[in-house]
Design a protein around this motif. Structure first.
Motif, short mmCIF file in Angstrom:
data_model
loop_
_atom_site.label_atom_id
_atom_site.label_comp_id
_atom_site.label_asym_id
_atom_site.label_seq_id
_atom_site.Cartn_x
_atom_site.Cartn_y
_atom_site.Cartn_z
N TYR A 135 0.92 -1.30 0.07
CA TYR A 135 -0.17 0.42 -0.18
C TYR A 135 0.85 0.89 0.09
O TYR A 135 0.22 2.52 -0.89
N ASP A 136 1.66 1.10 0.87
CA ASP A 136 2.37 2.50 1.06
C ASP A 136 3.71 2.75 0.04
O ASP A 136 4.53 3.24 -0.47
N ARG A 137 3.46 1.67 -1.04
CA ARG A 137 4.65 1.81 -2.33
C ARG A 137 3.87 1.87 -3.68
O ARG A 137 4.73 2.39 -4.77
N LEU A 138 2.60 2.17 -3.28
CA LEU A 138 2.00 3.00 -4.51
C LEU A 138 1.93 3.99 -4.75
O LEU A 138 1.35 5.05 -4.23
N GLN A 139 1.26 4.69 -5.81
CA GLN A 139 1.92 6.18 -6.16
C GLN A 139 -0.01 6.73 -6.86
O GLN A 139 -0.65 5.89 -7.03
N TYR A 144 -4.80 8.62 -15.65
CA TYR A 144 -5.90 8.43 -16.41
C TYR A 144 -7.17 9.67 -15.91
O TYR A 144 -7.26 10.11 -14.74
N GLN A 145 -8.18 9.37 -16.69
CA GLN A 145 -8.97 10.27 -16.56
C GLN A 145 -10.31 9.18 -16.23
O GLN A 145 -10.89 8.02 -17.17
N ARG A 146 -11.24 9.74 -16.16
CA ARG A 146 -13.03 8.95 -15.85
C ARG A 146 -13.81 8.04 -16.67
O ARG A 146 -13.40 8.81 -18.58
N ASN A 147 -13.48 7.07 -17.09
CA ASN A 147 -13.84 6.13 -18.28
C ASN A 147 -12.65 5.45 -19.22
O ASN A 147 -12.82 4.31 -20.20
N ASP A 148 -11.58 5.88 -18.41
CA ASP A 148 -10.08 5.25 -19.39
C ASP A 148 -9.98 3.54 -18.42
O ASP A 148 -10.70 3.29 -17.68
N GLY A 162 -14.29 -2.64 -0.14
CA GLY A 162 -14.23 -2.97 -1.63
C GLY A 162 -13.12 -3.72 -2.07
O GLY A 162 -11.94 -4.15 -0.89
N ALA A 163 -12.45 -3.81 -2.89
CA ALA A 163 -11.24 -4.55 -3.66
C ALA A 163 -9.82 -3.48 -3.79
O ALA A 163 -9.80 -2.70 -4.90
N PHE A 164 -9.38 -3.26 -2.73
CA PHE A 164 -7.31 -2.93 -2.98
C PHE A 164 -7.10 -3.42 -4.59
O PHE A 164 -6.61 -4.24 -4.79
N VAL A 165 -6.97 -2.30 -5.98
CA VAL A 165 -6.00 -2.46 -7.23
C VAL A 165 -4.84 -1.75 -7.02
O VAL A 165 -4.13 -0.59 -6.75
N ALA A 166 -3.88 -2.48 -7.83
CA ALA A 166 -2.65 -1.55 -8.51
C ALA A 166 -2.58 -1.34 -9.43
O ALA A 166 -2.43 -2.83 -10.16
N VAL A 167 -2.79 -0.17 -10.25
CA VAL A 167 -2.99 -0.47 -10.83
C VAL A 167 -1.79 -0.72 -11.80
O VAL A 167 -0.70 0.81 -11.67
N GLU A 168 -1.84 -0.87 -12.82
CA GLU A 168 -0.54 -1.16 -13.18
C GLU A 168 0.95 -1.94 -12.81
O GLU A 168 1.95 -1.33 -12.83
N ASN A 169 -0.09 -2.11 -12.17
CA ASN A 169 1.05 -2.24 -10.44
C ASN A 169 2.30 -1.28 -9.93
O ASN A 169 3.07 -1.85 -9.61
N ARG A 170 1.45 -0.51 -9.85
CA ARG A 170 2.20 0.88 -9.69
C ARG A 170 1.18 2.04 -9.16
O ARG A 170 1.71 2.86 -8.39
N TYR A 171 -0.34 2.30 -9.56
CA TYR A 171 -0.77 3.48 -9.17
C TYR A 171 -1.50 2.84 -8.00
O TYR A 171 -2.76 2.21 -7.91
N PHE A 172 -2.45 3.57 -7.04
CA PHE A 172 -3.71 3.19 -5.99
C PHE A 172 -4.95 2.95 -6.72
O PHE A 172 -5.59 4.50 -7.83
N PRO A 199 -9.39 13.01 -5.25
CA PRO A 199 -8.66 14.27 -4.79
C PRO A 199 -7.45 13.90 -4.90
O PRO A 199 -6.66 14.54 -4.51
N ASP A 200 -7.27 13.18 -4.27
CA ASP A 200 -6.30 12.58 -4.12
C ASP A 200 -5.17 11.93 -4.53
O ASP A 200 -3.68 11.74 -3.96
N GLY A 201 -5.56 12.22 -6.09
CA GLY A 201 -5.18 11.26 -7.16
C GLY A 201 -5.27 9.91 -6.82
O GLY A 201 -4.86 9.35 -7.98
N LYS A 202 -5.89 9.32 -5.99
CA LYS A 202 -6.21 7.48 -6.27
C LYS A 202 -7.13 7.34 -7.36
O LYS A 202 -8.48 8.41 -7.82
N LEU A 203 -7.72 6.43 -7.74
CA LEU A 203 -8.58 5.75 -8.52
C LEU A 203 -9.26 5.50 -8.03
O LEU A 203 -9.17 3.96 -7.20
N ASN A 204 -10.64 5.35 -7.81
CA ASN A 204 -12.34 4.49 -8.39
C ASN A 204 -12.81 3.90 -9.60
O ASN A 204 -11.97 4.38 -10.49
N LEU A 205 -12.81 1.93 -9.20
CA LEU A 205 -12.89 1.68 -10.59
C LEU A 205 -13.87 0.97 -10.18
O LEU A 205 -14.49 0.55 -9.18
#
Length: 279
Positions: A135-139, A144-148, A162-172, A199-205
């Protein structure tokens, strides 16, 4: 100083029976490291520059390799469990020596063949190890934008969140619980759609497509479920949302859209609180 856990360019000082003795460029009198003979690139000799990864061998000595590991220091990767013991697990990562994942760095019980998302770090004994605490190692700040459409690796499930996902094994990334309609497991790769950039830069998927693109798949799911139940569902589109989710892995709104779609196609009928497939 050699960069443990990193790929770097070193110069061959000399070659002996064990292999090539490497040093940092311009540091002929400094520290050296061995590149085993079988890994010396064809045609390389004294003065040649080679690209190598630095790690520790089975006797904890620094050693170089021209093999490419699945990840470097600070990166994340999905690795297969080769062995699980009561002190930790050993992961395949492309090198001769498997990567150690200490028991205290595990988040679930592991067994050989499982695939887990891990990060590479240096422990207190100056050895390379893996951790499932990513978790603390993700960026944040993913591009990306909405609907990407994105891909990622599930690394945790938390009821109520929910389910925590490392987007591209890199992002929250997070698939909120209300968007979870299929059972996911840590280590599983998912394809998803960005539904919100927080707002914190994390992505809801969401693993579902936009409603107009998803409706055919949902209608097909309803038909498959009807066939499994002998052509009749004992509930209709007014059923409790939890029952719909349990039986079809659909939200109530998605279920109602799919049912409406099938009614227009004259493939089902609703009567007495039940849905029946038309023959």
């Amino acid at each position: 100083m050699f960069a443990l856990g990193k790929t770097q360019s070193l110069v061959i000082q000399r070659i002996n029976d064990s292999g090539a003795i490497l040093a940092e460029p311009g540091h002929a009198a400094g520290e050296t490291v061995l590149l085993p003979g079988k890994q010396i690139p064809p045609g390389a000799g004294s003065g040649s520059t080679v690209s190598v990864f630095i790690y520790r061998d089975s006797e904890d000595r620094l050693i170089a390799t021209t093999k490419t590991p699945a990840m470097e220091l600070g990166e994340l990767a999905v690795l297969e469990v080769a062995q699980a013991t009561n002190i930790g697990a050993f992961l395949r990562w492309g090198l001769d020596k498997d990567l150690f994942l200490p028991f205290k760095e595990q988040k679930t019980k592991l067994r050989p063949g499982m695939r887990v998302l891990v990060a590479l770090y240096i422990d207190k004994s100056d050895r390379l190890c893996a951790t499932m605490n990513v978790y603390d190692r993700l960026q944040t700040g993913a591009p990306y934008q909405r609907n990407d459409r994105v891909w990622g690796t599930v690394y945790g499930i938390r009821p109520g969140i929910g389910a925590f996902v490392a987007v591209e094994n890199r992002y929250f990334g997070l698939i909120p619980e209300q968007e979870l309609y299929t059972r996911l497991s840590p280590g599983e790769r998912v394809e998803a759609r960005v539904i919100k950039v927080r707002p914190d830069g994390k992505l809801n998927l969401s693993t579902r497509k936009k409603a107009y693109a998803q409706i055919d798949e949902d209608a097909a799911r309803v038909l498959r479920t009807l066939k499994e139940y002998g052509g009749e569902l004992s509930f209709d589109d007014k059923a409790d949302p939890e029952r719909i989710k349990r039986e079809l892995e659909l939200s109530k709104n998605a279920f109602k859209r799919a049912v409406g779609h099938l009614l227009k196609q004259d493939r089902i009928e609703i009567a007495d609180g039940k849905i029946r497939e038309k023959k």
